[in-house]
Design a protein around this motif. Structure first.
Motif, PDB file in Angstrom:
ATOM      1  N   LEU A 179       0.870  -1.142  -0.094  1.00 54.84           N
ATOM      2  CA  LEU A 179       0.007  -0.032   0.130  1.00 54.84           C
ATOM      3  C   LEU A 179       0.849   1.141  -0.044  1.00 54.84           C
ATOM      4  O   LEU A 179       1.625   1.610   1.104  1.00 54.84           O
ATOM      5  CB  LEU A 179      -0.817  -0.141   1.356  1.00 54.84           C
ATOM      6  CG  LEU A 179      -1.819   1.241   1.459  1.00 54.84           C
ATOM      7  CD1 LEU A 179      -2.888   1.274   0.185  1.00 54.84           C
ATOM      8  CD2 LEU A 179      -2.642   1.240   2.713  1.00 54.84           C
TER       9      LEU A 179
ATOM     10  N   TRP B 118      -2.452   6.446   0.417  1.00 54.62           N
ATOM     11  CA  TRP B 118      -3.317   5.560  -0.276  1.00 54.62           C
ATOM     12  C   TRP B 118      -4.233   4.766   0.632  1.00 54.62           C
ATOM     13  O   TRP B 118      -3.640   4.631   1.683  1.00 54.62           O
ATOM     14  CB  TRP B 118      -2.727   4.590  -1.148  1.00 54.62           C
ATOM     15  CG  TRP B 118      -2.231   5.032  -2.575  1.00 54.62           C
ATOM     16  CD1 TRP B 118      -1.692   6.328  -2.953  1.00 54.62           C
ATOM     17  CD2 TRP B 118      -2.139   4.325  -3.758  1.00 54.62           C
ATOM     18  NE1 TRP B 118      -1.239   6.564  -4.218  1.00 54.62           N
ATOM     19  CE2 TRP B 118      -1.554   5.164  -4.734  1.00 54.62           C
ATOM     20  CE3 TRP B 118      -2.536   3.123  -4.282  1.00 54.62           C
ATOM     21  CZ2 TRP B 118      -1.250   4.730  -6.016  1.00 54.62           C
ATOM     22  CZ3 TRP B 118      -2.288   2.586  -5.437  1.00 54.62           C
ATOM     23  CH2 TRP B 118      -1.545   3.390  -6.409  1.00 54.62           C
TER      24      TRP B 118
ATOM     25  N   ALA C 152      -6.417   1.677   0.923  1.00 53.77           N
ATOM     26  CA  ALA C 152      -6.853   0.170   0.339  1.00 53.77           C
ATOM     27  C   ALA C 152      -8.139  -0.204   0.813  1.00 53.77           C
ATOM     28  O   ALA C 152      -8.613   0.029   1.954  1.00 53.77           O
ATOM     29  CB  ALA C 152      -5.874  -0.777   0.415  1.00 53.77           C
TER      30      ALA C 152
ATOM     31  N   VAL D 247      -0.636  -2.703   7.835  1.00 51.26           N
ATOM     32  CA  VAL D 247       0.173  -2.274   6.869  1.00 51.26           C
ATOM     33  C   VAL D 247       1.395  -1.923   7.446  1.00 51.26           C
ATOM     34  O   VAL D 247       1.597  -1.390   8.510  1.00 51.26           O
ATOM     35  CB  VAL D 247      -0.674  -0.757   6.498  1.00 51.26           C
ATOM     36  CG1 VAL D 247       0.259   0.084   5.338  1.00 51.26           C
ATOM     37  CG2 VAL D 247      -2.048  -0.794   5.884  1.00 51.26           C
TER      38      VAL D 247
ATOM     39  N   SER E  99      -5.673   2.396   5.826  1.00 46.16           N
ATOM     40  CA  SER E  99      -4.418   3.380   5.312  1.00 46.16           C
ATOM     41  C   SER E  99      -3.472   3.488   6.395  1.00 46.16           C
ATOM     42  O   SER E  99      -3.404   3.078   7.300  1.00 46.16           O
ATOM     43  CB  SER E  99      -5.255   4.746   4.721  1.00 46.16           C
ATOM     44  OG  SER E  99      -5.401   5.384   6.075  1.00 46.16           O
TER      45      SER E  99
ATOM     46  N   GLY F 251       2.529   3.848   4.168  1.00 46.66           N
ATOM     47  CA  GLY F 251       2.574   3.156   3.446  1.00 46.66           C
ATOM     48  C   GLY F 251       3.337   1.783   4.066  1.00 46.66           C
ATOM     49  O   GLY F 251       3.583   1.849   5.211  1.00 46.66           O
TER      50      GLY F 251
ATOM     51  N   LEU G  12       1.519  -5.293   2.881  1.00 42.23           N
ATOM     52  CA  LEU G  12       0.004  -5.553   3.489  1.00 42.23           C
ATOM     53  C   LEU G  12       0.046  -7.058   4.203  1.00 42.23           C
ATOM     54  O   LEU G  12       0.831  -8.016   3.573  1.00 42.23           O
ATOM     55  CB  LEU G  12      -0.965  -5.430   2.445  1.00 42.23           C
ATOM     56  CG  LEU G  12      -1.560  -3.992   2.198  1.00 42.23           C
ATOM     57  CD1 LEU G  12      -2.252  -4.062   1.030  1.00 42.23           C
ATOM     58  CD2 LEU G  12      -2.387  -3.476   3.280  1.00 42.23           C
TER      59      LEU G  12
ATOM     60  N   ARG H 145      -6.828  -0.785  -4.782  1.00 44.21           N
ATOM     61  CA  ARG H 145      -5.879   0.134  -4.698  1.00 44.21           C
ATOM     62  C   ARG H 145      -4.703  -0.549  -3.867  1.00 44.21           C
ATOM     63  O   ARG H 145      -4.128   0.105  -2.906  1.00 44.21           O
ATOM     64  CB  ARG H 145      -6.322   1.166  -3.905  1.00 44.21           C
ATOM     65  CG  ARG H 145      -7.433   1.947  -4.756  1.00 44.21           C
ATOM     66  CD  ARG H 145      -8.088   3.185  -3.990  1.00 44.21           C
ATOM     67  NE  ARG H 145      -7.050   4.136  -3.857  1.00 44.21           N
ATOM     68  CZ  ARG H 145      -6.686   4.919  -4.994  1.00 44.21           C
ATOM     69  NH1 ARG H 145      -7.071   4.915  -6.134  1.00 44.21           N
ATOM     70  NH2 ARG H 145      -5.795   5.913  -4.524  1.00 44.21           N
ATOM     71  N   ALA H 146      -4.162  -1.763  -3.953  1.00 40.73           N
ATOM     72  CA  ALA H 146      -2.791  -1.889  -3.616  1.00 40.73           C
ATOM     73  C   ALA H 146      -1.960  -2.692  -4.922  1.00 40.73           C
ATOM     74  O   ALA H 146      -2.457  -2.987  -5.912  1.00 40.73           O
ATOM     75  CB  ALA H 146      -3.114  -3.291  -2.653  1.00 40.73           C
TER      76      ALA H 146
END
Length: 913
Positions: free
Chosen positions: A545, A549, A551, A568, A601, A605, A608, A627-628
């Motif tokens: 991630l 962002w 996810a 994360v 999120s 970042g 994951l 969105r990963a």
């Protein structure tokens, strides 16, 4: 329940400007309650009109009674009485002192009764803030569902009665304070008044004449020091309310005693209930109860959980009785903070004038509820948070501390945060405490609570204006610096729900090129939801991630109640106590997968993971991510060489992983790109892990793979054990170069893996903590790497070993000196005589034992007995020579076994050497 946002909209319906009269000079209002919110704020940030609720009723508080009698505010006044009225059409009572208000309301069709007292059938009562004859009546009227419109200013009253009595004695405050709103003696600026489109912000600080330092002095009078070595480990306290203040502080400004005013009452909080029952604390406790009672005679109730407190109070001349719960006839109530069943009753008791003495720690609760915030879920904080005090999950070291010097007592979270937010210099030593307090405070849910949401808004503005500092190994920042504070605030604001995409802009522009935006198509990963081990397991998803962002994670409804979490990042070391920072202190985030779809999120970042709880038997579980980005990931026996090559080509993701069923290495992508084919390396790692499992008598593959994570900075040492094992980036080459491992060895990493195999049943801390873990280093080096122990580490050179034994025996073999390499020597002598098999067999048997001793003496004697039986030799003389406390009974029981003729610690053999 009506939200502040909906209430504000109703109050401001049709109000397009504040047409306030010019003559009246208002006072600033102080808002502390969770239900209180501003309605009108001037251009310098002072609140002049506010609203709140109490019990079943509502209040609107205006900072000058003249505002209630001016036709220019008619639209707002009509909105106010309609919002306040619980039953549409119920009559509105107006005190004769507000006669002009009658016409204003009647002109809008509102039914008005003049002079009526605040009681049914009235829906709303309107009155000025200067009479103290109806205070109790007004409070009960609101509590039972009535609405109160009240106006006044306190600056003139203060000039006649003293500025130091405004909050506690001003008549209007006897009413409105129960709802968390106070009139102050501070003049309100009459400049510009902007109509806000949403609930305005509450200022961080409101200065008023009533000085809380007097309360501090009264509570600490005659107390020179506070000895909190009372048999319990205290938690840290968070003092965050505008009328809350610290009383007991350690040398780092860590708080263990605090107090606050709230409504018409008071509260004193101790960081462990034992502080409320210790004879050493009696002078303070007597002060506290007298302060809580406001030096008035009254009934003191003590909950049975604090029955030891009664004799301390009685000896000081304070009569008290054991009470099962708080009652209205009490003046002071004393209890612990481990249940929230009486939370509302206790809050109302304090708001209406009662004194609350309460204590408890939250660290045990936090240890039993990993992943949950004590600020949010700990029962005691359901009582305390609204009062401006909280108990944290972190501990303080008990000690004897002098009562705080003035400069220490002056520290307050809001004062320090206000200075930081305004760009002013913060006193030396305050920034580190502020960073810790801010991180804790931002965990309190802010949605729908203006008292907290306002502070979030202020900090978001500060961060947007300042931007995130660039921090790296080449550009570290000091722990007590402005930059470190910004890093902390950014992390916690992102956790609390702030859109971190704004914060992450420009954070690391080379990491995630724009060509990857958007990356919306779903990626489904099938994770192993079975975990037979005794600890939670991270399951890699092979996804990353990017910074800033969000996810979207989807899970089937069947698995929602299985206790899975999504995490994360893997760099879990908290660097909050480091003197300098090469990265933000906390860069990982976990959240529970307790619904079929959630958004996750992390500002910084990270890779994951799905966290599978211990004992889980879910089997394969599909988890879908949006969105990963795929990250470099190689699993031995599953990933093809072509798949690996594609995953590292032009990869924008900074981290990737190499995995077997028993070990996972997290390595920077830049280093992974040098590996054309990871298979030989991972096969070699598997051989080493098989050896580690063999010596530990553990199943292979392990129930969960061990993990080694490399990081730019870690919390302790060159490497440290745990899950994951953490090490510096400089260690990457030795982890991924097989030829280097075979020639030079891999002592550090195997040492940490050895730590992870140590078991409390046969460990004797602190003596063996850094000793027995090295058995695995020796074993792996000799059986897998082919490197003899004498070459594996300089400390195992034969001359060094002899020298160490001679030195230790020359001191008389004191057990206090039996540590690290000296302690390891004992085990090496046994291994060199009897091989590795007795160790492996014993490690297996220990896993089946129950009722093992917990003290070192008991555990050491059990090891003497078991090892002797395993090798059929009487080893009692050997261990005695090493200074072990071999008990007479054990020595006698082992006397039937053959003597160990080759005992290397026999005097005659030693002399030959």
């Amino acid at each position: 329940m009506v939200t502040p946002a909906a209430a504000f909209e109703a109050l401001m319906n049709g109000v397009t400007s504040w047409d306030v009269p010019k003559e009246p000079v208002p006072c600033e209002l102080l808002l502390i309650g969770e239900s209180a919110f501003p309605v009108m704020v001037n251009d310098v940030g002072q609140v002049l009109i506010a609203a709140s609720s109490y019990g079943q009723g509502r209040l609107v508080i205006v900072a000058h009674e003249g505002y209630l009698m001016d036709a220019g505010l008619a639209a707002f006044l009509v909105n106010a009485v309609r919002w306040l009225c619980p039953t549409p059409g119920a009559p509105i009572g107006v005190h004769p002192s507000l006669a002009p208000l009658v016409g204003i309301l009647q002109d809008s069709g509102v039914k008005v009764l003049v002079g009526a007292e605040p009681r049914k059938p009235l829906g709303v009562y309107c009155v000025n803030a200067y009479s103290d004859t109806m205070a109790e009546q007004l409070v009960q009227f609101v509590k039972l569902g009535g609405g109160l419109l009240i106006g006044g200013q306190a600056w003139y009253w203060a000039s006649q009665h003293g500025r130091d009595k405004v909050l506690s004695k001003f008549p209007g405050n006897q009413v409105t304070s129960v709802a968390g709103v106070y009139f102050t003696d501070t003049y309100g600026d009459k400049g510009r008044f902007k109509v806000s489109k949403k609930v305005p912000k509450i200022p961080l600080q409101v200065r008023c004449g009533e000085d809380l330092r007097r309360d501090q002095q009264q509570l600490l009078e005659g107390v020179s020091d506070l000895d909190i070595r009372t048999g319990g480990i205290p938690s840290q306290l968070l003092v965050h309310g505008a009328l809350a203040f610290p009383l007991g502080l350690d040398t780092n400004l860590g708080c263990f005693l605090a107090a606050a005013r709230y409504g018409r009452g008071r509260v004193v909080l101790a960081a462990h209930e034992s502080l409320l029952c210790a004879s050493t604390m009696r002078p303070f406790l007597l002060n506290a109860v007298r302060w809580l009672a406001r030096n008035q005679a009254g009934k003191i109730g003590v909950n049975k959980s604090l029955k030891s407190l009664c004799p301390l109070l009685s000896a000081g001349g304070l009569a008290c009785s054991l009470e099962p719960q708080v009652t209205r006839d009490l003046c002071v109530y004393c209890c612990v903070a481990y249940s929230d069943q009486e939370a509302q009753n206790l809050q109302e008791f304090v708001a209406e004038g009662g004194g609350l003495l309460i204590g408890g720690q939250a660290w045990w609760w936090a240890s039993q509820h990993p992943g949950h915030s004590a600020l949010v879920s700990y029962p005691g904080n359901h009582i305390l948070n609204p009062l401006g005090l909280s108990i944290l999950g972190q501990t303080l070291n008990p000690g004897r501390f002098p009562t705080p010097a003035p400069e220490m007592k002056n520290y307050h979270f809001r004062r320090a945060l206000s200075a930081f937010q305004e760009g002013l210099s913060v006193e030396r030593g305050w920034l580190a405490r502020l960073r810790s307090d801010a991180a804790a405070f931002l965990q309190i849910p802010a949605e729908g609570i203006p008292a907290y949401a306002s502070l979030h808004r202020l900090l978001r503005k500060t961060l947007r204006q300042a931007g995130l500092p660039a921090v790296s190994k080449d550009n570290p920042v000091a722990r007590d610096s402005h930059e470190a504070m910004l890093l902390c605030l950014a992390t916690e604001l992102a956790r609390s729900g702030m859109d971190c995409s704004q914060l992450a802009q420009g954070l690391r522009p080379d990491t995630c090129p724009s060509s990857l935006h958007p990356f919306e198509h779903p990626i489904t990963v099938k994770i192993n939801g079975t975990n037979p081990g005794n600890s939670d397991s991270w399951v890699s998803t092979g996804l990353y991630l990017p910074e800033g962002w969000n996810a979207e994670v989807s899970l089937s409804k069947a698995e929602v109640s299985a206790g899975l979490k999504v995490q994360v990042g893997c760099h879990t070391d908290d660097l909050s106590h480091a003197n300098k920072l090469c990265r933000a202190p906390v860069v990982t985030h976990q959240c529970c997968m307790d619904r079929p779809r959630l958004s996750v999120s992390c500002l910084w970042g990270g890779l994951l993971y799905v966290i599978v709880p211990k004992g889980s038997s879910l089997g394969p579980v599909p988890v879908t991510f949006r969105r990963a980005i795929p990250a470099p990931y190689y699993k031995l026996g599953e990933t093809s060489q072509e798949e690996w090559r594609r995953s590292i080509q032009k990869c924008p993701v900074p981290w990737g992983e190499l995995a077997t069923d028993s070990i996972i290495l997290t390595i920077p992508t830049a280093n992974l790109c040098t590996l054309e084919d990871p298979e030989p390396l991972l096969c070699f790692w598997d051989k080493m892990m098989a050896a580690i499992a063999r010596l530990a008598a553990q199943p292979f593959p392990f129930h969960r793979p061990e993990r080694i994570v490399t990081d730019v900075q870690i919390s302790a040492g060159w490497m440290h054990s745990g899950y994951p094992i953490m090490c510096h980036l400089e260690s990457v080459p030795e982890l991924i170069h097989e030829a280097n491992m075979r020639s030079k060895g891999l002592w550090g990493a195997i040492h940490e893996l050895g730590h992870n195999q140590q078991q409390p049943g046969w460990e004797f801390p602190p003596h063996t903590t850094e000793a027995t873990c090295n058995l695995w280093s020796v074993y792996v080096h000799e059986t897998v790497l082919g490197i003899p122990r004498a070459q594996a580490h300089p400390a195992l050179n034969p001359l060094e070993r002899k020298k160490r034994i001679k030195t230790y025996l020359g001191m008389g073999a004191p057990l206090s000196e039996w540590n690290v390499w000296t302690a390891l020597e004992t085990y090496l002598q046994l291994q060199e005589a009897f091989g590795w098999e007795p160790f492996t067999q014993l490690f297996a048997e220990y896993q089946t034992f129950s009722g093992l001793p917990r003290d070192n003496t008991g555990k050491m004697n059990l090891w003497v007995k078991k090892f002797s039986e395993k090798v059929h030799k009487n080893l009692a003389p050997f261990f005695k020579a090493w200074g072990w406390p071999v008990q007479k009974e054990v020595a006698e029981n082992l006397a039937c076994l053959p003597e160990w003729q080759d005992n290397p610690m026999r005097v005659d053999l030693l002399s030959q050497k």
